[in-house]
Design a protein around this motif. Sequence first.
Motif, PDB file in Angstrom:
ATOM      1  N   ALA A  40      47.607  29.137  37.181  1.00  0.00           N
ATOM      2  CA  ALA A  40      46.961  28.073  37.965  1.00  0.00           C
ATOM      3  C   ALA A  40      45.845  28.676  38.815  1.00  0.00           C
ATOM      4  CB  ALA A  40      47.986  27.399  38.867  1.00  0.00           C
ATOM      5  N   SER A  41      44.777  27.937  38.964  1.00  0.00           N
ATOM      6  CA  SER A  41      43.659  28.405  39.787  1.00  0.00           C
ATOM      7  C   SER A  41      43.593  27.610  41.085  1.00  0.00           C
ATOM      8  CB  SER A  41      42.339  28.243  39.034  1.00  0.00           C
ATOM      9  OG  SER A  41      42.042  26.865  38.859  1.00  0.00           O
ATOM     10  N   VAL A  42      42.975  28.211  42.082  1.00  0.00           N
ATOM     11  CA  VAL A  42      42.737  27.503  43.343  1.00  0.00           C
ATOM     12  C   VAL A  42      41.907  26.260  43.081  1.00  0.00           C
ATOM     13  CG1 VAL A  42      41.519  27.654  45.555  1.00  0.00           C
ATOM     14  CG2 VAL A  42      42.985  29.545  44.808  1.00  0.00           C
ATOM     15  N   ARG A  43      40.954  26.357  42.173  1.00  0.00           N
ATOM     16  CA  ARG A  43      40.098  25.205  41.841  1.00  0.00           C
ATOM     17  C   ARG A  43      40.942  24.048  41.276  1.00  0.00           C
ATOM     18  NH1 ARG A  43      34.916  24.727  41.660  1.00  0.00           N
ATOM     19  NH2 ARG A  43      34.588  26.972  41.832  1.00  0.00           N
ATOM     20  N   ALA A  44      41.916  24.363  40.401  1.00  0.00           N
ATOM     21  CA  ALA A  44      42.755  23.315  39.814  1.00  0.00           C
ATOM     22  C   ALA A  44      43.636  22.667  40.873  1.00  0.00           C
ATOM     23  CB  ALA A  44      43.618  23.894  38.697  1.00  0.00           C
ATOM     24  N   SER A  58      44.269  32.364  50.439  1.00  0.00           N
ATOM     25  CA  SER A  58      44.174  32.806  49.043  1.00  0.00           C
ATOM     26  C   SER A  58      45.254  32.090  48.233  1.00  0.00           C
ATOM     27  CB  SER A  58      44.405  34.320  48.950  1.00  0.00           C
ATOM     28  OG  SER A  58      45.737  34.632  49.349  1.00  0.00           O
ATOM     29  N   LYS A  59      45.232  32.312  46.926  1.00  0.00           N
ATOM     30  CA  LYS A  59      46.291  31.742  46.088  1.00  0.00           C
ATOM     31  C   LYS A  59      47.644  32.338  46.463  1.00  0.00           C
ATOM     32  CE  LYS A  59      46.551  32.540  41.562  1.00  0.00           C
ATOM     33  NZ  LYS A  59      46.339  32.429  40.090  1.00  0.00           N
ATOM     34  N   ARG A  95      51.416  22.069  40.380  1.00  0.00           N
ATOM     35  CA  ARG A  95      50.587  22.861  39.463  1.00  0.00           C
ATOM     36  C   ARG A  95      51.264  24.191  39.132  1.00  0.00           C
ATOM     37  NH1 ARG A  95      46.679  22.032  35.817  1.00  0.00           N
ATOM     38  NH2 ARG A  95      45.849  20.439  37.219  1.00  0.00           N
ATOM     39  N   ARG A 102      50.976  30.415  47.514  1.00  0.00           N
ATOM     40  CA  ARG A 102      52.297  30.631  46.908  1.00  0.00           C
ATOM     41  C   ARG A 102      53.349  30.871  47.977  1.00  0.00           C
ATOM     42  NH1 ARG A 102      55.735  34.012  46.736  1.00  0.00           N
ATOM     43  NH2 ARG A 102      54.431  35.636  47.651  1.00  0.00           N
ATOM     44  N   PRO A 134      37.822  23.577  46.896  1.00  0.00           N
ATOM     45  CA  PRO A 134      38.466  24.902  46.895  1.00  0.00           C
ATOM     46  C   PRO A 134      38.327  25.614  48.237  1.00  0.00           C
ATOM     47  CG  PRO A 134      37.258  24.566  44.860  1.00  0.00           C
ATOM     48  CD  PRO A 134      36.914  23.414  45.759  1.00  0.00           C
ATOM     49  N   ASP A 188      52.190  25.303  35.402  1.00  0.00           N
ATOM     50  CA  ASP A 188      51.413  26.377  34.775  1.00  0.00           C
ATOM     51  C   ASP A 188      51.814  27.778  35.209  1.00  0.00           C
ATOM     52  OD1 ASP A 188      50.009  24.277  33.673  1.00  0.00           O
ATOM     53  OD2 ASP A 188      48.344  24.403  35.086  1.00  0.00           O
TER      54      ASP A 188
END
Length: 199
Positions: free
Chosen positions: A27-31, A49-50, A18, A54, A40, A22
């Motif tokens: 990109a979102s945590v939900r995606a 966290s995101k 993802r 990463r 999530p 993106d």
Amino acid sequence: MRSDLTSRARIRDAALARFGADGVAGASVRAVAADAGVSPALVVHHFGSKEGLRRACDEFVLDAIRAGGSADAGELADVLHAATPVRRYLARALLDGTDAATALFGEIVVRTERWLAEGEAEGWVRPSADARARAVTYVSWQLAPLVLGDQVGRLLGGDPAGTGVAVRGARAGLEMLTGGLFTDDRWLAAFTAVAEETR
């Protein structure tokens, strides 16, 4: 098999893909959670966290680079096939130009410099007058097809992050690095002279 992976590894692999498509910012945590087939909340449970996700992706990329040092054809083929998401992630990170991408590039250079020094000690890498510049240049050459993805893909007929084009480009580069490109030292001598004048 995807089903054999732990939920943490599934989430990380989904994030690699993802983020590679993106970017981290897009990109979102939900995606990522949806791609991994988890909630999530489970992503947050494992990574915080995101940004934590990463960092886990960066560490996975560095581990993949560290593991890619075998010249055994079978092992190398497996590593190259598995590395397509890693190459896509790296390409997007470098194009996004974030502080995190800058740190990742620096770490790749440090690890490459160490790997080349080990090669010198073992006798399969030629000595260099400037080990740091050699490592930076080597990494830049390796990553350039990813950053120039559209142009490289157009001329080589495929996705530079895909195994086929990546191997084609890497083999051409290694052919030059191993056998040499020039038959005399006119360019090396010219640039050496300029380097000495600018000290």
